[in-house]
Design a protein around this motif. Structure first.
Motif, PDB file in Angstrom:
ATOM      1  N   VAL A   1      -5.353 -40.748  52.035  1.00 21.59           N
ATOM      2  CA  VAL A   1      -3.910 -40.944  52.237  1.00 21.59           C
ATOM      3  C   VAL A   1      -3.213 -41.108  50.896  1.00 21.59           C
ATOM      4  CG1 VAL A   1      -2.176 -42.515  53.152  1.00 21.59           C
ATOM      5  CG2 VAL A   1      -4.129 -41.861  54.558  1.00 21.59           C
ATOM      6  N   MET A   2      -3.788 -41.901  50.000  1.00 15.49           N
ATOM      7  CA  MET A   2      -3.159 -42.099  48.701  1.00 15.49           C
ATOM      8  C   MET A   2      -3.057 -40.787  47.936  1.00 15.49           C
ATOM      9  SD  MET A   2      -4.411 -45.806  47.262  1.00 15.49           S
ATOM     10  CE  MET A   2      -6.168 -45.461  47.369  1.00 15.49           C
ATOM     11  N   GLN A   3      -4.120 -40.012  47.957  1.00 13.84           N
ATOM     12  CA  GLN A   3      -4.086 -38.747  47.236  1.00 13.84           C
ATOM     13  C   GLN A   3      -3.059 -37.801  47.843  1.00 13.84           C
ATOM     14  OE1 GLN A   3      -7.899 -37.059  46.515  1.00 13.84           O
ATOM     15  NE2 GLN A   3      -7.102 -35.166  45.661  1.00 13.84           N
ATOM     16  N   LEU A   4      -2.969 -37.788  49.160  1.00 14.02           N
ATOM     17  CA  LEU A   4      -1.996 -36.929  49.815  1.00 14.02           C
ATOM     18  C   LEU A   4      -0.575 -37.354  49.484  1.00 14.02           C
ATOM     19  CD1 LEU A   4      -1.548 -34.578  51.762  1.00 14.02           C
ATOM     20  CD2 LEU A   4      -1.599 -36.214  53.653  1.00 14.02           C
ATOM     21  N   LEU A   5      -0.329 -38.653  49.462  1.00  5.51           N
ATOM     22  CA  LEU A   5       1.012 -39.141  49.138  1.00  5.51           C
ATOM     23  C   LEU A   5       1.396 -38.792  47.701  1.00  5.51           C
ATOM     24  CD1 LEU A   5       1.049 -42.651  50.843  1.00  5.51           C
ATOM     25  CD2 LEU A   5       2.234 -40.580  51.575  1.00  5.51           C
ATOM     26  N   ILE A   6       0.454 -38.966  46.791  1.00  3.97           N
ATOM     27  CA  ILE A   6       0.732 -38.610  45.401  1.00  3.97           C
ATOM     28  C   ILE A   6       1.073 -37.133  45.291  1.00  3.97           C
ATOM     29  CG2 ILE A   6      -0.270 -38.432  43.098  1.00  3.97           C
ATOM     30  CD1 ILE A   6      -1.959 -40.904  43.784  1.00  3.97           C
ATOM     31  N   SER A   7       0.338 -36.310  46.027  1.00  2.00           N
ATOM     32  CA  SER A   7       0.595 -34.875  46.007  1.00  2.00           C
ATOM     33  C   SER A   7       1.977 -34.551  46.561  1.00  2.00           C
ATOM     34  CB  SER A   7      -0.486 -34.144  46.803  1.00  2.00           C
ATOM     35  OG  SER A   7      -0.247 -32.754  46.817  1.00  2.00           O
ATOM     36  N   LEU A   8       2.366 -35.224  47.659  1.00  2.00           N
ATOM     37  CA  LEU A   8       3.686 -34.969  48.248  1.00  2.00           C
ATOM     38  C   LEU A   8       4.805 -35.365  47.297  1.00  2.00           C
ATOM     39  CD1 LEU A   8       3.088 -36.165  51.927  1.00  2.00           C
ATOM     40  CD2 LEU A   8       3.494 -33.817  51.153  1.00  2.00           C
ATOM     41  N   VAL A   9       4.657 -36.509  46.642  1.00  2.00           N
ATOM     42  CA  VAL A   9       5.683 -36.939  45.692  1.00  2.00           C
ATOM     43  C   VAL A   9       5.776 -35.961  44.525  1.00  2.00           C
ATOM     44  CG1 VAL A   9       6.317 -38.755  44.063  1.00  2.00           C
ATOM     45  CG2 VAL A   9       5.493 -39.369  46.326  1.00  2.00           C
ATOM     46  N   TYR A  10       4.643 -35.502  44.044  1.00  2.00           N
ATOM     47  CA  TYR A  10       4.636 -34.543  42.944  1.00  2.00           C
ATOM     48  C   TYR A  10       5.327 -33.244  43.344  1.00  2.00           C
ATOM     49  CZ  TYR A  10       2.841 -31.892  38.969  1.00  2.00           C
ATOM     50  OH  TYR A  10       2.747 -31.134  37.832  1.00  2.00           O
TER      51      TYR A  10
END
Length: 617
Positions: A464-473
């Motif tokens: 989830v954290m990696q996915l969120l970071i990707s979405l923000v990027y």
């Protein structure tokens, strides 16, 4: 016997100017009256009768007598600007209830740094005041004196045959360079600096004086402070805010040296036009306003502090206030591959050479190197699974040359479909296999709380954290706005190897997309356990320390803090509702300032999850 008596008396029946002179001779009296006044009075015209105007004129009010506790203004003014008594000693003075020692600068560097007194103004536990006297000198006379000094040094250097000759030649060259600068128009000044240190008792005064002297001797000041021995009265008068300098301890300086001096008082605070207030300077009460996007070496921020120190509160407050060159397709594929590698690693499965088949499926899900396809919605994992099904049904459509290749593609696709089953509609990670319900592009501020996952590293939390970071990027790349991304409890991200490598890639490219990543954590150890974490820390141009008991000599050296700054972090006031602020040490581009972090009532309500009454804002 004869007697002469002159009698002068006024006559009531005539004007006061009428005189009667009588001469008394022997027993007879001869009165000769000269009634000149009567005659003159008769000759005058009749005067108008006098009118009494007292009834029409209000007499002035008499001033009220001063009360018994009100002293005359003169005495009150004296008490406001001067103590009732001063006791002078050879190295200090007792001024009223305080003890003071006044220092003067005896020697100066040839080329002082800009703001060379900035470290003095950032002392956190010493009371002092500084007075600088700067007076322009006559330019022609200064030129004559400089020429004479340069000539004398040149003669002495030529006559000297010992090793001292080199030193004299250097001095002569510097004097000649100064002369040429003044001849070219550089202004000449005389300047003197006096520092008065204050304390409540003798011992505290000695300690404070030693600290001030040490700061003045070290970089960037490199001065030679001296105590005015047996001259404290003249030194204290010289250090007064106005008046003359009875203690003549001035030197000659050029305009550049004066500018470097005047830059010092302005360095403790920072006011950047497009920034947000991160606190107020703890000594000057001036706001410290920082724009993270104005840094030349990166827009990232690092905040650390003990639990309860106020670091998370401050990060949320700052978040509220803020309200690479590779192919875009390749970059996106790398993030997808990193996400799936993370997923497989947590399941203990090696992707191996099946990665090629997975990338093939992703490339055939609707987006290619053709830029006309880049505005399409990014494929989800379910879209990728659909392409993998097509690979199983018709592998020949995806082969490049041989039948063996088709067999491998079919086998890989079958294996991948089975492994990606958790992303199916009924799988464990079903919510990660479809489009997000949160439209990042439609919101100005998004707050995502993973408090339920706190303390867990790996598995679902990591994905989830990696996915969120990707979405923000992705959001940062698509918008022309500046994007602020705050990661609280960042240690959980840094402890995960896959997430760390992914985050390191984002950090390397964040400046290209106006993305400011702000990390908040409780400890600093995890930033020095892996090379990727150290690189991430190096990218943080803004560092902020709240109270941190673990700040020892080792960590202070790692972050370039001196002893005073280290102690300030150790003893900083944590967030306190009664005081209304928390203390922090903030470093911007390597310059450190002590600040007090305060919040508006509305900000506090939002951060703590209370209901905000909009009518009272």
């Amino acid at each position: 016997m004869r007697e002469l008596v002159a009698v002068l008396s006024g006559v009531e029946s005539v004007a006061p100017s009428t005189l009667v002179i009588g001469l008394i001779v022997g027993g007879g009296t001869l009165v000769v009256g000269l009634l000149v006044g009567v005659w003159l009075q008769a000759r005058r015209p009749q005067r108008d009768p006098e009118v009494d105007l007292s009834a029409f004129i209000k007499p002035p009010d008499e001033p009220e007598p001063p009360g018994p506790n009100v002293r005359p203004p003169r005495e009150r003014h004296q008490d406001a600007v001067a103590p009732p008594a001063v006791e002078w000693e050879s190295r200090c003075a007792r001024v009223g209830d305080e003890w003071t020692t006044t220092l003067y600068i005896a020697d100066w560097p040839d080329h002082p740094n800009d703001g060379y007194l900035s470290d003095l103004f950032t002392l956190t536990d010493v009371r002092f005041h500084l007075t600088a006297h700067v007076t322009p000198r006559d330019q022609e006379r200064a030129l004559d004196q400089l020429q004479t000094a340069a000539d004398d040094l040149k003669v002495d250097a030529d006559l000297e045959s010992s090793v001292r000759s080199t030193y004299l030649h250097d001095r002569a060259d510097k004097a000649a360079a100064t002369y040429r600068a003044v001849e070219a128009g550089t202004r000449v000044f005389s300047q003197g600096v006096f520092v008065t240190v204050r304390a409540d008792d003798r011992e505290e005064l000695r300690t404070a004086t030693r600290r001030v002297k040490r700061v003045l001797r070290e970089q960037p000041a490199k001065l030679a402070p001296k105590t005015a021995i047996c001259a404290q009265e003249r030194a204290l008068r010289s250090a007064a805010p106005f008046g003359a300098t009875p203690l003549d301890r001035q030197t000659i300086g050029l305009s550049g040296a004066v500018g470097a001096l005047l830059a010092s008082p302005h360095r403790p605070t920072l006011l950047e036009s497009d920034g947000v207030e991160i606190g107020v300077h703890r000594h000057t009460d001036t706001p410290v306003v920082v724009d993270p996007f104005a840094r030349e070496n990166g827009y990232a921020t690092f905040t650390v502090g003990d639990p309860g120190s106020g670091k998370s509160f401050r990060a949320k407050q700052r978040f509220i206030r803020l309200g690479a060159d590779a192919s875009p397709l390749t970059e996106k594929q790398e993030r997808v591959s990193s996400f799936l590698a993370n997923f497989f690693a947590h399941r203990g499965i090696s992707l191996g050479d099946r990665r090629t088949t997975l990338e093939l499926a992703y490339r055939n899900a609707g987006i290619t190197e053709d830029v006309t396809t880049h505005d399409r919605q990014s494929p989800t994992l379910r879209d990728v699974i659909d392409v993998l099904e097509e690979l199983v049904d018709d592998p020949d459509a995806f082969t490049l040359r041989t039948e063996a290749e088709a067999e491998k593609l079919q086998a890989d696709a079958t294996w991948l479909i089975d492994q990606l089953r958790p992303f199916a509609p009924d799988g464990q990670f079903a919510h990660l296999g479809r489009q997000s319900e949160v439209d990042f592009a439609a919101e100005d501020l998004i707050y995502l709380d993973l408090a339920q996952q706190e303390g867990r590293v790996g598995g679902r939390t990591s994905l989830v954290m990696q996915l969120l970071i990707s979405l923000v990027y992705e959001r940062a790349k698509q918008t022309d706005k500046e994007v602020v991304f705050v990661i609280d409890e960042a240690r959980y991200v840094l402890r995960d190897a896959e997430n760390l490598a992914f985050l390191e890639t984002i950090f390397r490219h964040h400046r290209h997309h106006d993305l400011s990543i702000q990390l908040v954590t409780q400890t600093v150890d995890e930033f020095f356990e892996r090379a990727e974490a150290e690189m991430i820390l190096d990218q943080c141009a803004i560092k902020q320390f709240h109270r941190l008991d673990g700040m020892d000599d080792h960590w202070a050296a790692e972050f370039g803090l001196n002893d005073a700054q280290k102690r300030f972090v150790q003893e900083a006031v944590p967030r306190n509702e009664e005081l209304g602020y928390a203390e922090a040490l903030v470093g911007v581009d390597g310059e450190w300032r002590g600040i007090e972090v305060r919040a508006l009532e509305a900000e506090t309500q939002v951060i703590e999850g209370e209901r905000v009454d909009r009518g009272n804002e």
